[in-house]
Design a protein around this motif. Structure first.
Motif, PDB file in Angstrom:
ATOM      1  N   ASN A 288      32.953  45.716  27.335  1.00 15.55           N
ATOM      2  CA  ASN A 288      34.307  45.324  26.411  1.00 15.55           C
ATOM      3  C   ASN A 288      35.562  45.111  27.089  1.00 15.55           C
ATOM      4  O   ASN A 288      36.433  44.290  26.819  1.00 15.55           O
ATOM      5  N   ARG A 289      35.469  45.802  28.308  1.00 15.09           N
ATOM      6  CA  ARG A 289      36.851  45.709  29.105  1.00 15.09           C
ATOM      7  C   ARG A 289      36.515  45.638  30.805  1.00 15.09           C
ATOM      8  O   ARG A 289      35.546  46.775  31.088  1.00 15.09           O
ATOM      9  N   ILE A 290      37.136  44.680  31.158  1.00 14.15           N
ATOM     10  CA  ILE A 290      36.982  44.502  32.624  1.00 14.15           C
ATOM     11  C   ILE A 290      38.157  44.587  33.420  1.00 14.15           C
ATOM     12  O   ILE A 290      39.359  43.971  32.753  1.00 14.15           O
ATOM     13  N   LEU A 291      38.036  45.196  34.398  1.00 11.93           N
ATOM     14  CA  LEU A 291      39.552  45.378  35.527  1.00 11.93           C
ATOM     15  C   LEU A 291      39.251  44.469  36.534  1.00 11.93           C
ATOM     16  O   LEU A 291      38.171  44.792  37.373  1.00 11.93           O
ATOM     17  N   VAL A 292      40.242  43.674  37.048  1.00 14.41           N
ATOM     18  CA  VAL A 292      40.235  43.018  38.462  1.00 14.41           C
ATOM     19  C   VAL A 292      41.459  43.301  38.812  1.00 14.41           C
ATOM     20  O   VAL A 292      42.495  42.703  38.460  1.00 14.41           O
ATOM     21  N   PRO A 293      41.395  43.892  40.208  1.00 11.25           N
ATOM     22  CA  PRO A 293      42.806  44.082  40.865  1.00 11.25           C
ATOM     23  C   PRO A 293      43.002  42.639  41.903  1.00 11.25           C
ATOM     24  O   PRO A 293      42.214  42.166  42.126  1.00 11.25           O
ATOM     25  N   THR A 294      44.287  42.249  41.909  1.00 11.72           N
ATOM     26  CA  THR A 294      44.666  41.178  42.707  1.00 11.72           C
ATOM     27  C   THR A 294      45.851  41.658  43.562  1.00 11.72           C
ATOM     28  O   THR A 294      46.677  42.260  43.014  1.00 11.72           O
ATOM     29  N   ASP A 295      45.925  40.884  44.893  1.00 15.73           N
ATOM     30  CA  ASP A 295      47.099  41.072  45.651  1.00 15.73           C
ATOM     31  C   ASP A 295      48.115  39.478  45.463  1.00 15.73           C
ATOM     32  O   ASP A 295      48.858  39.574  46.195  1.00 15.73           O
ATOM     33  N   LEU A 296      47.457  38.955  44.641  1.00 13.67           N
ATOM     34  CA  LEU A 296      48.280  37.662  44.205  1.00 13.67           C
ATOM     35  C   LEU A 296      48.133  36.595  45.402  1.00 13.67           C
ATOM     36  O   LEU A 296      48.856  35.639  45.474  1.00 13.67           O
TER      37      LEU A 296
ATOM     38  N   SER B 127      42.103  36.028  46.731  1.00 14.98           N
ATOM     39  CA  SER B 127      41.903  36.832  45.417  1.00 14.98           C
ATOM     40  C   SER B 127      41.580  35.836  44.375  1.00 14.98           C
ATOM     41  O   SER B 127      40.778  36.211  43.726  1.00 14.98           O
ATOM     42  N   VAL B 128      41.615  34.457  44.446  1.00  8.59           N
ATOM     43  CA  VAL B 128      41.441  33.623  43.153  1.00  8.59           C
ATOM     44  C   VAL B 128      40.106  33.831  42.944  1.00  8.59           C
ATOM     45  O   VAL B 128      39.671  33.848  41.735  1.00  8.59           O
ATOM     46  N   PRO B 129      39.095  33.615  43.877  1.00  9.57           N
ATOM     47  CA  PRO B 129      37.528  33.585  43.405  1.00  9.57           C
ATOM     48  C   PRO B 129      37.139  34.748  42.675  1.00  9.57           C
ATOM     49  O   PRO B 129      36.557  34.587  41.782  1.00  9.57           O
ATOM     50  N   THR B 130      37.623  35.909  43.213  1.00  9.54           N
ATOM     51  CA  THR B 130      37.352  37.182  42.404  1.00  9.54           C
ATOM     52  C   THR B 130      37.843  37.282  41.242  1.00  9.54           C
ATOM     53  O   THR B 130      37.254  37.602  39.850  1.00  9.54           O
ATOM     54  N   VAL B 131      39.197  36.974  40.956  1.00 13.70           N
ATOM     55  CA  VAL B 131      39.883  36.961  39.645  1.00 13.70           C
ATOM     56  C   VAL B 131      39.235  35.987  38.783  1.00 13.70           C
ATOM     57  O   VAL B 131      38.796  36.167  37.662  1.00 13.70           O
ATOM     58  N   GLY B 132      38.686  34.569  39.336  1.00 15.73           N
ATOM     59  CA  GLY B 132      38.096  33.534  38.444  1.00 15.73           C
ATOM     60  C   GLY B 132      36.570  34.284  38.019  1.00 15.73           C
ATOM     61  O   GLY B 132      36.437  34.104  36.779  1.00 15.73           O
ATOM     62  N   TYR B 133      36.107  34.890  39.026  1.00 19.02           N
ATOM     63  CA  TYR B 133      34.869  35.313  38.460  1.00 19.02           C
ATOM     64  C   TYR B 133      34.905  36.317  37.461  1.00 19.02           C
ATOM     65  O   TYR B 133      34.321  36.518  36.255  1.00 19.02           O
TER      66      TYR B 133
ATOM     67  N   LEU C  13      37.138  36.734  35.313  1.00 20.35           N
ATOM     68  CA  LEU C  13      37.466  35.945  34.044  1.00 20.35           C
ATOM     69  C   LEU C  13      36.447  35.075  33.291  1.00 20.35           C
ATOM     70  O   LEU C  13      36.106  35.256  32.175  1.00 20.35           O
ATOM     71  N   ALA C  14      35.605  34.484  34.182  1.00 18.97           N
ATOM     72  CA  ALA C  14      34.278  33.939  33.505  1.00 18.97           C
ATOM     73  C   ALA C  14      33.331  35.131  32.817  1.00 18.97           C
ATOM     74  O   ALA C  14      32.737  34.718  32.047  1.00 18.97           O
ATOM     75  N   LEU C  15      33.306  36.092  33.697  1.00 17.69           N
ATOM     76  CA  LEU C  15      32.505  37.162  33.036  1.00 17.69           C
ATOM     77  C   LEU C  15      33.391  37.957  31.731  1.00 17.69           C
ATOM     78  O   LEU C  15      32.439  37.985  30.783  1.00 17.69           O
ATOM     79  N   ALA C  16      34.490  38.069  31.634  1.00 20.37           N
ATOM     80  CA  ALA C  16      34.970  38.202  30.386  1.00 20.37           C
ATOM     81  C   ALA C  16      34.749  37.310  29.228  1.00 20.37           C
ATOM     82  O   ALA C  16      34.635  37.758  27.989  1.00 20.37           O
ATOM     83  N   LYS C  17      34.963  35.893  29.643  1.00 19.56           N
ATOM     84  CA  LYS C  17      34.559  35.117  28.686  1.00 19.56           C
ATOM     85  C   LYS C  17      33.199  35.203  28.243  1.00 19.56           C
ATOM     86  O   LYS C  17      33.100  35.039  26.917  1.00 19.56           O
ATOM     87  N   ALA C  18      32.397  35.116  29.049  1.00 21.65           N
ATOM     88  CA  ALA C  18      30.897  35.403  28.774  1.00 21.65           C
ATOM     89  C   ALA C  18      30.569  36.486  27.759  1.00 21.65           C
ATOM     90  O   ALA C  18      29.681  36.401  27.037  1.00 21.65           O
ATOM     91  N   HIS C  19      31.255  37.484  27.949  1.00 21.82           N
ATOM     92  CA  HIS C  19      31.006  38.956  27.455  1.00 21.82           C
ATOM     93  C   HIS C  19      32.092  39.137  26.174  1.00 21.82           C
ATOM     94  O   HIS C  19      31.881  40.182  25.703  1.00 21.82           O
ATOM     95  N   HIS C  20      32.901  38.132  26.006  1.00 23.23           N
ATOM     96  CA  HIS C  20      33.803  38.458  25.113  1.00 23.23           C
ATOM     97  C   HIS C  20      34.706  39.490  25.245  1.00 23.23           C
ATOM     98  O   HIS C  20      34.994  40.698  24.264  1.00 23.23           O
ATOM     99  N   ALA C  21      35.121  40.040  26.446  1.00 29.58           N
ATOM    100  CA  ALA C  21      35.734  40.995  26.804  1.00 29.58           C
ATOM    101  C   ALA C  21      37.160  40.866  26.989  1.00 29.58           C
ATOM    102  O   ALA C  21      37.581  39.864  27.534  1.00 29.58           O
ATOM    103  N   GLU C  22      37.712  41.922  26.859  1.00 26.46           N
ATOM    104  CA  GLU C  22      39.238  41.999  27.348  1.00 26.46           C
ATOM    105  C   GLU C  22      39.341  42.172  29.097  1.00 26.46           C
ATOM    106  O   GLU C  22      38.648  42.622  29.519  1.00 26.46           O
ATOM    107  N   LEU C  23      40.173  41.227  29.713  1.00 26.69           N
ATOM    108  CA  LEU C  23      40.363  41.377  30.956  1.00 26.69           C
ATOM    109  C   LEU C  23      41.723  41.899  31.269  1.00 26.69           C
ATOM    110  O   LEU C  23      42.783  41.494  31.106  1.00 26.69           O
TER     111      LEU C  23
END
Length: 184
Positions: free
Chosen positions: A5-13, A17-23, A25-35
């Motif tokens: 339901n909830r996913i946390l992704v840390p980023t240094d901006l 870090s873009v591929p990890t944040v994108g991944y 985000l894709a997981l959150a979308k697929a699971h209808h989870a809050e990111l």
């Protein structure tokens, strides 16, 4: 059954870090989870800004500027960083994809690993998604942030190597780093 339901992704901006944040985000979308997208401000950064009177590195006050410049207040700094985080997500991942999930930008001040673990606990995250990379020197002396996070996290941790390949919606295997704008 396991739910996410909830996913946390840390980023240094950073661009890295873009591929990890994108991944994440894709997981959150697929699971209808809050990111929750977390950016940690190191206390060293704050000290450096105070020493430089709030001017970015390499810049100094104009001659004649009083030396007692009011320091930026932390609320303003956090708000500016949240806006920077939102801009980063929109520009690097695409506004259309970002709008497909419930996204919560989080800015914290402190030590990176401690703040990631604390945020995961406070937000009751079901998963942390983080990059599995570090400089060779950092790995030799202090280990990777990802290793420390995995040991201390209150939930499962998904480590994304920079060399990862993923399957697209067209059933093609491509390097994670080559996905363009994370088309929705």
């Amino acid at each position: 059954m396991i739910t996410i339901n909830r996913i946390l992704v840390p980023t240094d901006l950073s661009i890295a870090s873009v591929p990890t944040v994108g991944y994440a985000l894709a997981l959150a979308k697929a699971h209808h989870a809050e990111l929750s997208v977390l950016h940690v401000l190191s206390t060293d950064v704050i000290k450096d800004q105070q020493l430089s009177h709030g001017y970015p590195e390499g810049l100094a006050a104009a001659p004649g500027t009083p030396s007692t410049i009011a320091q930026p207040n932390l609320d303003d700094l956090f708000e500016r960083k949240k806006q920077l985080l939102r801009t980063f997500l929109d520009q690097r991942l695409g506004t259309a994809l970002v709008k497909t999930v419930t996204l919560k930008p989080v800015i914290r001040l402190g030590k990176v690993v401690e703040e990631i673990v604390a945020t995961a606990k406070e937000e009751q995250c079901d998963l942390i998604v983080t990059a599995n990379q570090a400089s060779r020197l950092r790995s030799l002396f202090r280990g990777r942030f990802s290793d420390q996070i995995a040991r201390e996290a209150p939930c499962p941790v998904l480590l994304i190597p920079s060399s990862a390949n993923v399957t697209t919606d067209k059933n093609e295997r491509v390097p994670l780093t080559q996905l363009d704008k994370w088309a929705a």
